[in-house]
Design an enzyme around this catalytic site. Structure first.
Site: not given
Length: 442
Positions: A413, A417
């Protein structure tokens, strides 16, 4: 005058600091050529042969099969320039060494035929310092050399079988092989183990351990230890997330059948999935990257070195297809086949197992639909592919039976995104459902 040189276990690269002796390829008294492999070792990444940079007569071996040695530990000593059975001296050029001692990258010369030397044997060297080798009467066993040197190795079909016997404390010399000329097969070892108690079961728990009596202890070393370390590091360092989607793979399967019906080499399904991966990474390069923690930067790659998970008898390994983005379906099929065969035979080199930028995990071969795998550190993402099976599916407004697959993307992450990850996975699914989408990137 002969000189005795000590050859140490070389730097194996890629952070490897130790190796286990699997099989000696030479005996004390053998004449070896420059760059001739002298021992087969198993590292945390591969089974490889180690070439000796010196030419001469082997005067000592250090370590029995199954012994773990750190980098820099002595392997053998070689008398350079020593006479062989009253013949001329072995060429002294071996004293300079070839420098070709990197594990897994082959040698520059073909190994010469080995021959036994029955003349006087020098004592093992005590250090790296080159010293004159004094002649001494032949002894039953030289110091530092196991008795097996004179008895010769037991004929075993593969190092994996030898390892299985060693880990269960089974003496191969007590077995009668059922293979050609008495070759010991895996079935022979497994049959013997059915009536024996493995070494781990008999081991006593360490002080402070709460393990009950009779429990089995399996050392985390070799490939299994390396996998454990890498997965633990991935879990510690990477904040991963997973998204998944079901896709209708009917048209992809038809396209593959059409390709294979037209003649020429057969195209594998994993090669088509790899081709889809590289096309998706060209659109979403954020996922073909790694995180440099020290610099606090995301490093994006302009090439795709595609790793793929392969289960072997030695454990899970991830061979890497170099420059997968530049290969067509036929080239990818051939490279997957080559690396898979090498993985099963234990012949992968460190170069075959390192440098990946993205991993394709086809866990569908195990009969499962979905998974949330751990990212192969230091990569940033992994595409998972489940089994392709017939399922009810709404196709063109009607309920039909279609070939359906579940796709998952586990991603770091920090590099992107959810929108980017979702876009990548949706594009992969679109290519699976409509292979013509790939024509845009050809």
């Amino acid at each position: 005058m002969a000189q005795v040189l000590e050859f140490k276990l070389p730097d194996l690269g890629e952070g490897l600091t130790e190796a286990e002796i699997v099989r000696w390829l030479v005996q004390v008294g053998d004449v070896v050529a420059v760059d001739q492999p002298v021992v087969e070792v198993e590292t945390a990444k591969a089974m490889v042969e180690v070439p000796c940079p010196y030419g001469g007569v082997v005067t000592a071996r250090f370590g029995e099969e199954g012994t773990e040695l750190p980098v820099g530990a002595p392997l053998i000593t070689v008398a350079v320039g020593a006479p062989a059975s009253g013949g001329p001296d072995v060429p002294a050029k071996g004293a300079e060494g070839s420098g070709n001692v990197l594990v897994g990258y082959g040698t520059s010369e073909a190994p010469a035929r080995r021959r036994r030397v029955r003349s006087a044997r020098p004592e093992p060297a005590a250090s790296v310092t080159v010293a004159a080798a004094p002649a001494a009467p032949a002894a039953p066993v030289l110091p530092g050399v196991p008795a097996e040197a004179s008895a010769g190795p037991v004929p075993v079909i593969s190092p994996l079988v030898r390892r299985l016997a060693r880990e269960n404390n089974l003496d191969l010399r007590e077995l009668t092989g059922s293979g050609p000329e008495g070759l010991i097969l895996r079935a022979d070892v497994e049959n013997a183990l059915r009536g024996a108690v493995p070494r781990e079961q008999a081991a006593q728990p360490s002080p402070g351990s709460s393990a009950p009596a009779g429990s089995r202890r399996i050392p985390l070393k070799g490939v299994r230890g390396a996998v454990a370390d890498k997965l633990s590091r991935s879990r510690r360092e990477i904040p991963d997330a997973t998204c998944w989607v079901d896709a209708d793979a009917t048209e992809l399967m038809r396209a593959r059948a059409t390709m294979n019906a037209s003649g020429g080499p057969k195209i594998s399904l994993v090669a088509l999935l790899a081709r889809i991966c590289t096309a998706a990474l060209a659109r979403f390069p954020e996922l073909n990257s790694t995180v440099d923690l020290a610099a606090r930067e995301v490093v994006q790659f302009d090439h795709v070195h595609l790793g793929f998970a392969a289960q072997t008898e030695r454990g899970l390994v991830v061979p890497v297809v170099r420059d997968a983005h530049a290969r067509d379906a036929e080239g990818l099929t051939a490279e997957f086949a080559r690396l898979t065969e090498s993985a099963r035979d234990g012949r992968l080199t460190p170069a075959d197992l390192t440098g990946g930028t993205f991993t394709l995990n086809n866990y569908g071969v195990f009969g499962v639909d979905g998974s949330t795998p751990i990212i192969n550190h230091p990569e940033a993402a992994m595409l998972g592919v489940g089994r392709i099976i017939p399922k009810p599916w709404v196709h063109e407004g009607e309920l039909a039976v279609r070939q359906v697959v579940q796709l998952s993307l586990t991603f770091d992450h920090r590099v992107c995104d959810g929108g980017t990850a979702g876009g990548f996975l949706r594009y992969v699914a679109d290519c699976v459902e409509q292979p013509a989408v790939l024509l845009r990137t050809l």
